[in-house]
Design a protein around this motif. Structure first.
Motif, PDB file in Angstrom:
ATOM      1  N   PHE A  47       0.862  -1.179   0.000  1.00 28.58           N
ATOM      2  CA  PHE A  47       0.000   0.000   0.000  1.00 28.58           C
ATOM      3  C   PHE A  47       0.903   1.234   0.000  1.00 28.58           C
ATOM      4  CE2 PHE A  47      -2.817  -3.099   2.124  1.00 28.58           C
ATOM      5  CZ  PHE A  47      -3.954  -2.955   1.362  1.00 28.58           C
ATOM      6  N   CYS A  48       1.974   1.177  -0.781  1.00 24.47           N
ATOM      7  CA  CYS A  48       3.051   2.165  -0.719  1.00 24.47           C
ATOM      8  C   CYS A  48       2.582   3.600  -0.984  1.00 24.47           C
ATOM      9  CB  CYS A  48       4.168   1.783  -1.677  1.00 24.47           C
ATOM     10  SG  CYS A  48       4.899   0.191  -1.277  1.00 24.47           S
ATOM     11  N   LYS A  49       1.620   3.798  -1.853  1.00 23.65           N
ATOM     12  CA  LYS A  49       1.134   5.144  -2.155  1.00 23.65           C
ATOM     13  C   LYS A  49       0.312   5.721  -1.009  1.00 23.65           C
ATOM     14  CE  LYS A  49       2.574   5.192  -6.452  1.00 23.65           C
ATOM     15  NZ  LYS A  49       3.743   5.928  -6.829  1.00 23.65           N
ATOM     16  N   SER A  50      -0.060   4.865  -0.041  1.00 25.94           N
ATOM     17  CA  SER A  50      -0.917   5.286   1.069  1.00 25.94           C
ATOM     18  C   SER A  50      -0.196   5.240   2.404  1.00 25.94           C
ATOM     19  CB  SER A  50      -2.144   4.379   1.130  1.00 25.94           C
ATOM     20  OG  SER A  50      -2.825   4.387  -0.095  1.00 25.94           O
ATOM     21  N   ALA A  51       1.121   5.373   2.391  1.00 24.37           N
ATOM     22  CA  ALA A  51       1.925   5.235   3.611  1.00 24.37           C
ATOM     23  C   ALA A  51       1.654   6.373   4.594  1.00 24.37           C
ATOM     24  CB  ALA A  51       3.393   5.208   3.237  1.00 24.37           C
ATOM     25  N   PRO A  52       1.747   6.120   5.878  1.00 28.10           N
ATOM     26  CA  PRO A  52       1.942   4.848   6.560  1.00 28.10           C
ATOM     27  C   PRO A  52       0.637   4.064   6.677  1.00 28.10           C
ATOM     28  CG  PRO A  52       1.860   6.587   8.188  1.00 28.10           C
ATOM     29  CD  PRO A  52       1.761   7.243   6.826  1.00 28.10           C
TER      30      PRO A  52
END
Length: 80
Positions: A51-56
């Motif tokens: 979910f890298c685009k929504s970190a953390p």
């Protein structure tokens, strides 16, 4: 009497680290070690959850909390 601990997964992949997931985890550890959630939750560090685009990212039960902070996590814990 059966006790049930809630599982909280905190992503510590590279993008989440850039967005201070480590600081979030430490704040959660402090919050969960005292107060109303003491002994009720288990904090688990994970590798990348994609979910890298929504970190953390934090997963509480079956709820994925994206672009989260301590306040959002505590609110979700109170709901579940």
């Amino acid at each position: 009497m059966e006790s049930r601990r809630r599982l909280i997964f905190v992503c510590e992949g590279s993008d989440c680290k850039k967005e201070d997931s480590k600081g979030l985890r430490k704040s959660l550890e402090k919050e969960l070690s005292s107060g109303e959630f003491k002994g009720q939750c288990k904090l688990i560090r994970t590798k990348c959850m994609d979910f890298c685009k929504s970190a953390p990212v934090v997963i509480i039960g079956d709820h994925v909390s994206k672009k989260t902070n301590l306040k959002k996590v505590i609110e979700q814990l109170k709901k579940s």
